[in-house]
Design a protein around this motif. Structure first.
Motif, PDB file in Angstrom:
ATOM      1  N   ALA A   2     -29.226 -31.598 -28.346  1.00 27.52           N
ATOM      2  CA  ALA A   2     -28.118 -31.156 -29.182  1.00 27.52           C
ATOM      3  C   ALA A   2     -28.388 -31.462 -30.652  1.00 27.52           C
ATOM      4  CB  ALA A   2     -26.832 -31.840 -28.744  1.00 27.52           C
ATOM      5  N   ASP A   3     -28.001 -30.509 -31.504  1.00 24.63           N
ATOM      6  CA  ASP A   3     -28.128 -30.768 -32.937  1.00 24.63           C
ATOM      7  C   ASP A   3     -26.803 -31.328 -33.460  1.00 24.63           C
ATOM      8  OD1 ASP A   3     -26.460 -28.596 -33.045  1.00 24.63           O
ATOM      9  OD2 ASP A   3     -27.836 -27.316 -34.157  1.00 24.63           O
ATOM     10  N   ASN A   4     -26.757 -31.634 -34.746  1.00 28.76           N
ATOM     11  CA  ASN A   4     -25.565 -32.254 -35.330  1.00 28.76           C
ATOM     12  C   ASN A   4     -24.323 -31.378 -35.185  1.00 28.76           C
ATOM     13  OD1 ASN A   4     -26.910 -34.557 -36.053  1.00 28.76           O
ATOM     14  ND2 ASN A   4     -27.346 -33.886 -38.139  1.00 28.76           N
ATOM     15  N   ALA A   5     -24.478 -30.065 -35.297  1.00 34.99           N
ATOM     16  CA  ALA A   5     -23.326 -29.164 -35.165  1.00 34.99           C
ATOM     17  C   ALA A   5     -22.755 -29.225 -33.747  1.00 34.99           C
ATOM     18  CB  ALA A   5     -23.723 -27.737 -35.518  1.00 34.99           C
ATOM     19  N   ASP A   6     -23.633 -29.278 -32.745  1.00 36.35           N
ATOM     20  CA  ASP A   6     -23.165 -29.381 -31.361  1.00 36.35           C
ATOM     21  C   ASP A   6     -22.444 -30.698 -31.116  1.00 36.35           C
ATOM     22  OD1 ASP A   6     -24.225 -26.899 -30.667  1.00 36.35           O
ATOM     23  OD2 ASP A   6     -26.129 -27.760 -30.006  1.00 36.35           O
ATOM     24  N   ILE A   7     -22.993 -31.765 -31.652  1.00 36.59           N
ATOM     25  CA  ILE A   7     -22.383 -33.087 -31.492  1.00 36.59           C
ATOM     26  C   ILE A   7     -21.014 -33.121 -32.171  1.00 36.59           C
ATOM     27  CG2 ILE A   7     -22.607 -35.532 -32.103  1.00 36.59           C
ATOM     28  CD1 ILE A   7     -25.697 -35.095 -31.812  1.00 36.59           C
ATOM     29  N   ALA A   8     -20.926 -32.557 -33.383  1.00 38.98           N
ATOM     30  CA  ALA A   8     -19.655 -32.527 -34.104  1.00 38.98           C
ATOM     31  C   ALA A   8     -18.628 -31.680 -33.367  1.00 38.98           C
ATOM     32  CB  ALA A   8     -19.870 -31.993 -35.519  1.00 38.98           C
ATOM     33  N   ALA A   9     -19.045 -30.535 -32.845  1.00 37.06           N
ATOM     34  CA  ALA A   9     -18.127 -29.676 -32.108  1.00 37.06           C
ATOM     35  C   ALA A   9     -17.604 -30.375 -30.854  1.00 37.06           C
ATOM     36  CB  ALA A   9     -18.825 -28.360 -31.729  1.00 37.06           C
ATOM     37  N   GLU A  10     -18.477 -31.068 -30.153  1.00 34.43           N
ATOM     38  CA  GLU A  10     -18.069 -31.805 -28.953  1.00 34.43           C
ATOM     39  C   GLU A  10     -17.075 -32.917 -29.305  1.00 34.43           C
ATOM     40  OE1 GLU A  10     -17.815 -33.116 -25.036  1.00 34.43           O
ATOM     41  OE2 GLU A  10     -18.745 -31.282 -25.781  1.00 34.43           O
ATOM     42  N   MET A  16      -9.301 -33.243 -30.083  1.00 35.02           N
ATOM     43  CA  MET A  16      -8.190 -32.307 -29.928  1.00 35.02           C
ATOM     44  C   MET A  16      -7.551 -32.452 -28.545  1.00 35.02           C
ATOM     45  SD  MET A  16      -7.600 -30.538 -32.639  1.00 35.02           S
ATOM     46  CE  MET A  16      -6.834 -29.041 -32.119  1.00 35.02           C
ATOM     47  N   GLU A  17      -8.375 -32.576 -27.519  1.00 30.71           N
ATOM     48  CA  GLU A  17      -7.853 -32.753 -26.160  1.00 30.71           C
ATOM     49  C   GLU A  17      -7.061 -34.049 -26.050  1.00 30.71           C
ATOM     50  OE1 GLU A  17     -11.198 -32.454 -23.533  1.00 30.71           O
ATOM     51  OE2 GLU A  17     -11.400 -30.297 -23.846  1.00 30.71           O
ATOM     52  N   ALA A  18      -7.570 -35.115 -26.659  1.00 30.79           N
ATOM     53  CA  ALA A  18      -6.872 -36.400 -26.621  1.00 30.79           C
ATOM     54  C   ALA A  18      -5.536 -36.318 -27.348  1.00 30.79           C
ATOM     55  CB  ALA A  18      -7.745 -37.492 -27.220  1.00 30.79           C
ATOM     56  N   ALA A  19      -5.520 -35.647 -28.497  1.00 36.54           N
ATOM     57  CA  ALA A  19      -4.281 -35.512 -29.265  1.00 36.54           C
ATOM     58  C   ALA A  19      -3.257 -34.686 -28.499  1.00 36.54           C
ATOM     59  CB  ALA A  19      -4.581 -34.890 -30.626  1.00 36.54           C
ATOM     60  N   LEU A  20      -3.692 -33.593 -27.914  1.00 39.18           N
ATOM     61  CA  LEU A  20      -2.777 -32.748 -27.143  1.00 39.18           C
ATOM     62  C   LEU A  20      -2.255 -33.488 -25.921  1.00 39.18           C
ATOM     63  CD1 LEU A  20      -1.377 -30.083 -26.673  1.00 39.18           C
ATOM     64  CD2 LEU A  20      -3.438 -29.257 -25.557  1.00 39.18           C
TER      65      LEU A  20
END
Length: 71
Positions: A2-10, A16-20
């Motif tokens: 995984a690159d940095n963008a994938d890690i950030a998206a994850e 978001m899931e935790a907040a919801l």
């Protein structure tokens, strides 16, 4: 790998899931079917779609027109 963008998206997805999840857990146990503005029952389809909704569609529309978004 995984690159940095994938890690950030994850990471953002997890947050978001935790907040919801946190917000839903605060609202669902009480799940008051009455609109906090007018006192009328919030229709079941709205409660099913938005379990955290505290207003009926009409009152929420009024809030949005007035710019009074309460969360």
């Amino acid at each position: 790998m995984a690159d940095n963008a994938d890690i950030a998206a994850e990471l953002m997805e997890r947050r978001m899931e935790a907040a919801l999840s946190s917000r839903l857990s605060l609202r669902i146990p009480n799940h008051d079917p009455e609109c906090e503005d007018c006192g009328n029952e919030i229709p079941k389809p709205r409660r099913d779609a938005l379990p955290w909704a505290t207003t009926c569609v009409d009152c929420q529309s009024l809030r949005e027109r007035r710019g009074r978004h309460v969360r």
